[in-house]
Structure formats: C-alpha cells, structure tokens
Motif scaffolding. Sequence first.
Motif, PDB file in Angstrom:
ATOM      1  N   PHE A 160      23.993 -31.979   7.362  1.00 45.94           N
ATOM      2  CA  PHE A 160      23.027 -31.584   8.391  1.00 45.94           C
ATOM      3  C   PHE A 160      23.369 -30.186   8.885  1.00 45.94           C
ATOM      4  CE2 PHE A 160      21.153 -31.575  12.663  1.00 45.94           C
ATOM      5  CZ  PHE A 160      19.899 -32.075  12.373  1.00 45.94           C
ATOM      6  N   TYR A 161      22.548 -29.213   8.505  1.00 48.05           N
ATOM      7  CA  TYR A 161      22.798 -27.842   8.942  1.00 48.05           C
ATOM      8  C   TYR A 161      21.531 -27.009   8.816  1.00 48.05           C
ATOM      9  CZ  TYR A 161      23.230 -26.887   3.904  1.00 48.05           C
ATOM     10  OH  TYR A 161      23.001 -26.784   2.558  1.00 48.05           O
ATOM     11  N   SER A 162      21.568 -25.838   9.439  1.00 46.96           N
ATOM     12  CA  SER A 162      20.477 -24.878   9.303  1.00 46.96           C
ATOM     13  C   SER A 162      20.900 -23.830   8.284  1.00 46.96           C
ATOM     14  CB  SER A 162      20.167 -24.214  10.652  1.00 46.96           C
ATOM     15  OG  SER A 162      21.293 -23.492  11.095  1.00 46.96           O
ATOM     16  N   THR A 163      19.951 -23.059   7.832  1.00 43.57           N
ATOM     17  CA  THR A 163      20.248 -22.041   6.831  1.00 43.57           C
ATOM     18  C   THR A 163      19.252 -20.894   6.974  1.00 43.57           C
ATOM     19  OG1 THR A 163      20.684 -21.661   4.480  1.00 43.57           O
ATOM     20  CG2 THR A 163      18.808 -23.064   5.017  1.00 43.57           C
ATOM     21  N   VAL A 164      19.470 -19.861   6.234  1.00 40.47           N
ATOM     22  CA  VAL A 164      18.538 -18.737   6.202  1.00 40.47           C
ATOM     23  C   VAL A 164      17.637 -18.929   4.987  1.00 40.47           C
ATOM     24  CG1 VAL A 164      18.320 -16.239   5.942  1.00 40.47           C
ATOM     25  CG2 VAL A 164      20.180 -17.202   7.304  1.00 40.47           C
ATOM     26  N   VAL A 165      16.341 -18.906   5.215  1.00 39.96           N
ATOM     27  CA  VAL A 165      15.380 -19.053   4.124  1.00 39.96           C
ATOM     28  C   VAL A 165      14.628 -17.743   3.985  1.00 39.96           C
ATOM     29  CG1 VAL A 165      13.355 -20.297   3.299  1.00 39.96           C
ATOM     30  CG2 VAL A 165      15.160 -21.529   4.516  1.00 39.96           C
ATOM     31  N   PRO A 166      14.824 -17.053   2.881  1.00 40.35           N
ATOM     32  CA  PRO A 166      14.100 -15.788   2.698  1.00 40.35           C
ATOM     33  C   PRO A 166      12.611 -16.063   2.440  1.00 40.35           C
ATOM     34  CG  PRO A 166      15.347 -16.306   0.736  1.00 40.35           C
ATOM     35  CD  PRO A 166      15.685 -17.353   1.754  1.00 40.35           C
ATOM     36  N   TYR A 167      11.794 -15.133   2.851  1.00 38.87           N
ATOM     37  CA  TYR A 167      10.369 -15.279   2.580  1.00 38.87           C
ATOM     38  C   TYR A 167       9.795 -13.921   2.222  1.00 38.87           C
ATOM     39  CZ  TYR A 167       9.590 -13.505   7.322  1.00 38.87           C
ATOM     40  OH  TYR A 167       9.577 -12.725   8.452  1.00 38.87           O
ATOM     41  N   GLU A 168       8.687 -13.975   1.546  1.00 37.34           N
ATOM     42  CA  GLU A 168       8.053 -12.757   1.060  1.00 37.34           C
ATOM     43  C   GLU A 168       7.243 -12.115   2.178  1.00 37.34           C
ATOM     44  OE1 GLU A 168       4.831 -11.629  -2.342  1.00 37.34           O
ATOM     45  OE2 GLU A 168       6.262 -13.222  -2.774  1.00 37.34           O
ATOM     46  N   GLN A 169       7.558 -10.871   2.458  1.00 35.92           N
ATOM     47  CA  GLN A 169       6.810 -10.118   3.459  1.00 35.92           C
ATOM     48  C   GLN A 169       5.935  -9.107   2.742  1.00 35.92           C
ATOM     49  OE1 GLN A 169       9.815  -8.314   5.861  1.00 35.92           O
ATOM     50  NE2 GLN A 169      10.082 -10.130   7.119  1.00 35.92           N
ATOM     51  N   GLY A 170       4.952  -8.651   3.436  1.00 36.05           N
ATOM     52  CA  GLY A 170       4.102  -7.606   2.868  1.00 36.05           C
ATOM     53  C   GLY A 170       2.959  -8.151   2.041  1.00 36.05           C
ATOM     54  N   ALA A 171       2.447  -9.328   2.420  1.00 33.52           N
ATOM     55  CA  ALA A 171       1.304  -9.878   1.691  1.00 33.52           C
ATOM     56  C   ALA A 171       0.080  -9.007   1.960  1.00 33.52           C
ATOM     57  CB  ALA A 171       1.045 -11.313   2.127  1.00 33.52           C
ATOM     58  N   GLY A 172      -0.773  -8.945   1.010  1.00 33.51           N
ATOM     59  CA  GLY A 172      -1.989  -8.163   1.175  1.00 33.51           C
ATOM     60  C   GLY A 172      -2.724  -8.010  -0.146  1.00 33.51           C
ATOM     61  N   TYR A 173      -3.585  -7.029  -0.195  1.00 32.35           N
ATOM     62  CA  TYR A 173      -4.392  -6.816  -1.389  1.00 32.35           C
ATOM     63  C   TYR A 173      -4.796  -5.341  -1.457  1.00 32.35           C
ATOM     64  CZ  TYR A 173      -8.021  -7.202   2.158  1.00 32.35           C
ATOM     65  OH  TYR A 173      -8.781  -7.018   3.285  1.00 32.35           O
ATOM     66  N   PHE A 174      -5.182  -4.931  -2.648  1.00 33.69           N
ATOM     67  CA  PHE A 174      -5.678  -3.566  -2.822  1.00 33.69           C
ATOM     68  C   PHE A 174      -7.178  -3.562  -2.622  1.00 33.69           C
ATOM     69  CE2 PHE A 174      -1.676  -3.013  -5.107  1.00 33.69           C
ATOM     70  CZ  PHE A 174      -1.265  -1.795  -4.577  1.00 33.69           C
ATOM     71  N   GLU A 175      -7.642  -2.545  -1.919  1.00 37.72           N
ATOM     72  CA  GLU A 175      -9.062  -2.420  -1.650  1.00 37.72           C
ATOM     73  C   GLU A 175      -9.519  -1.033  -2.122  1.00 37.72           C
ATOM     74  OE1 GLU A 175     -11.437  -3.527   2.204  1.00 37.72           O
ATOM     75  OE2 GLU A 175     -10.480  -1.585   2.500  1.00 37.72           O
ATOM     76  N   ASP A 176     -10.660  -0.996  -2.741  1.00 37.34           N
ATOM     77  CA  ASP A 176     -11.244   0.282  -3.145  1.00 37.34           C
ATOM     78  C   ASP A 176     -12.207   0.734  -2.049  1.00 37.34           C
ATOM     79  OD1 ASP A 176      -9.967   0.607  -5.610  1.00 37.34           O
ATOM     80  OD2 ASP A 176     -11.299  -0.870  -6.528  1.00 37.34           O
ATOM     81  N   HIS A 177     -11.742   1.678  -1.249  1.00 37.48           N
ATOM     82  CA  HIS A 177     -12.527   2.181  -0.130  1.00 37.48           C
ATOM     83  C   HIS A 177     -13.320   3.396  -0.606  1.00 37.48           C
ATOM     84  CE1 HIS A 177     -13.361   3.905   3.861  1.00 37.48           C
ATOM     85  NE2 HIS A 177     -13.204   2.648   4.279  1.00 37.48           N
ATOM     86  N   PRO A 178     -14.613   3.512  -0.217  1.00 37.84           N
ATOM     87  CA  PRO A 178     -15.425   4.641  -0.704  1.00 37.84           C
ATOM     88  C   PRO A 178     -14.907   6.004  -0.242  1.00 37.84           C
ATOM     89  CG  PRO A 178     -16.724   3.216   0.770  1.00 37.84           C
ATOM     90  CD  PRO A 178     -15.383   2.599   0.618  1.00 37.84           C
ATOM     91  N   THR A 179     -14.302   6.091   0.933  1.00 35.77           N
ATOM     92  CA  THR A 179     -13.832   7.367   1.438  1.00 35.77           C
ATOM     93  C   THR A 179     -12.365   7.617   1.123  1.00 35.77           C
ATOM     94  OG1 THR A 179     -15.368   7.147   3.288  1.00 35.77           O
ATOM     95  CG2 THR A 179     -13.634   8.795   3.509  1.00 35.77           C
ATOM     96  N   PHE A 180     -11.522   6.595   1.323  1.00 38.76           N
ATOM     97  CA  PHE A 180     -10.081   6.765   1.186  1.00 38.76           C
ATOM     98  C   PHE A 180      -9.549   6.399  -0.189  1.00 38.76           C
ATOM     99  CE2 PHE A 180     -10.860   5.653   5.696  1.00 38.76           C
ATOM    100  CZ  PHE A 180     -10.583   6.889   6.246  1.00 38.76           C
ATOM    101  N   GLY A 181     -10.379   5.835  -1.036  1.00 36.49           N
ATOM    102  CA  GLY A 181      -9.944   5.445  -2.374  1.00 36.49           C
ATOM    103  C   GLY A 181      -9.211   4.100  -2.355  1.00 36.49           C
ATOM    104  N   ARG A 182      -8.457   3.869  -3.383  1.00 33.21           N
ATOM    105  CA  ARG A 182      -7.730   2.593  -3.504  1.00 33.21           C
ATOM    106  C   ARG A 182      -6.528   2.610  -2.556  1.00 33.21           C
ATOM    107  NH1 ARG A 182      -7.437  -1.536  -7.375  1.00 33.21           N
ATOM    108  NH2 ARG A 182      -5.356  -2.387  -7.643  1.00 33.21           N
TER     109      ARG A 182
END
Length: 192
Positions: free
Chosen positions: A61-83
């Motif tokens: 019975f103990y606690s631990t450090v669980v790593p997780y993925e940060q920086g979720a998101g997606y690429f967007e093609d914007h008409p003015t700013f590009g991808r």
Amino acid sequence: MRRRRDNAGEAAARHEAEQAASALALHLQAGGALTPVPAPGLALDPGETAYADTMCATARFYSTVVPYEQGAGYFEDHPTFGRQWVPNHRLDARHRQQAEAAAQEQWRDHTPARVVLTSVGLRLNPAGTPTAWLPFDHALLTGITVTPARCELVLSYSTCAPLLISGPAVPWLSVALRHLSPRTPVHEITNM
C-alpha cells in the motif's frame, strides 16, 4: 454451477484454515511452541528458525508518481497564420486527473508470493523472482490488522509500506504472528 463449486471449495478451505488456527491458538495457550519446518531455497540467519512455508497473495500500500503526457492538441490550418499547433487544455486536464488518481495511495504490486514465517520475521519470495527474498522483520512491525471473513492480514511496519497477505494460510499466520510479536497491537475487523 461452477461458481457454486468454487464457493464451496473456498468455504471448505476457510473452515480448515480456521480449525488449524484455533488448534494452534489452543496449543500455544497451553504452553506449546511453534514447530520448525524446512524452508528450502531460503538461507536462514544463524539462530533463525522457519515455522511456516506457504503461498499467499500479497500487495503493498503506497503512493507513487505516475507520469502523464502533457501538451495534447492538434494542428490546425489557419487561413491567416498558416499551420499551427492548437493546445487541447481539456485533454491535458483529463490526463493530469487520471495520473493524480493513479498516483494516490492504494494497494499495488499484487502478486502471489511464497511466504516463510521465521523467528525473525516474514520472508517473501514474489512469483517470478526465484532468488529474491524480501525481509519483513518482527522488530519493525507496528500493527497487525486481521480480517477473518476475507482471509486477509495487513501488517504495518515502521520503515516501509504496509503489506497485505491473503489466502487460506492467513488465520494460522495471524495466530503465529501474535505469538511471535506479543507487543504488537492487533486490530481484528469482524463485520465484513
């Protein structure tokens, strides 16, 4: 149909374990002693004696450090700013919450183990590790919690995480541990 047979087998094993524990308790109360048993594969210290050698389910019975993925998101093609990358804060928050929940104190490392009760302490040999013996000395034991209805034994130690032992040998082991560690507080949970 099979489940009924399993339940009947478990009930019979539990009854036999309770009978063995009762017989041991009467024997010890009458001034008897624990009987030494062989413990092949375990190198005992000088003066150390083995009293039980059995298989049980174990967990810590103990606690631990669980790593997780940060920086979720997606690429967007914007008409003015590009991808460009657009962060997904909701998904990041969900990953963080899942990791925090998984990191909290809980029973971990569930594994069957060979358990040897000796005059010095418990020695655990987790399944799959033929030569690794984990020592849990009686001198460091700070509490014993027994749940007879579920055949569970929780041992608290001053230097490490609590240890859960479950299986048919638990009633006998709890009587023997009480005998070997008479000053350790025992809590019995009966309403399960």
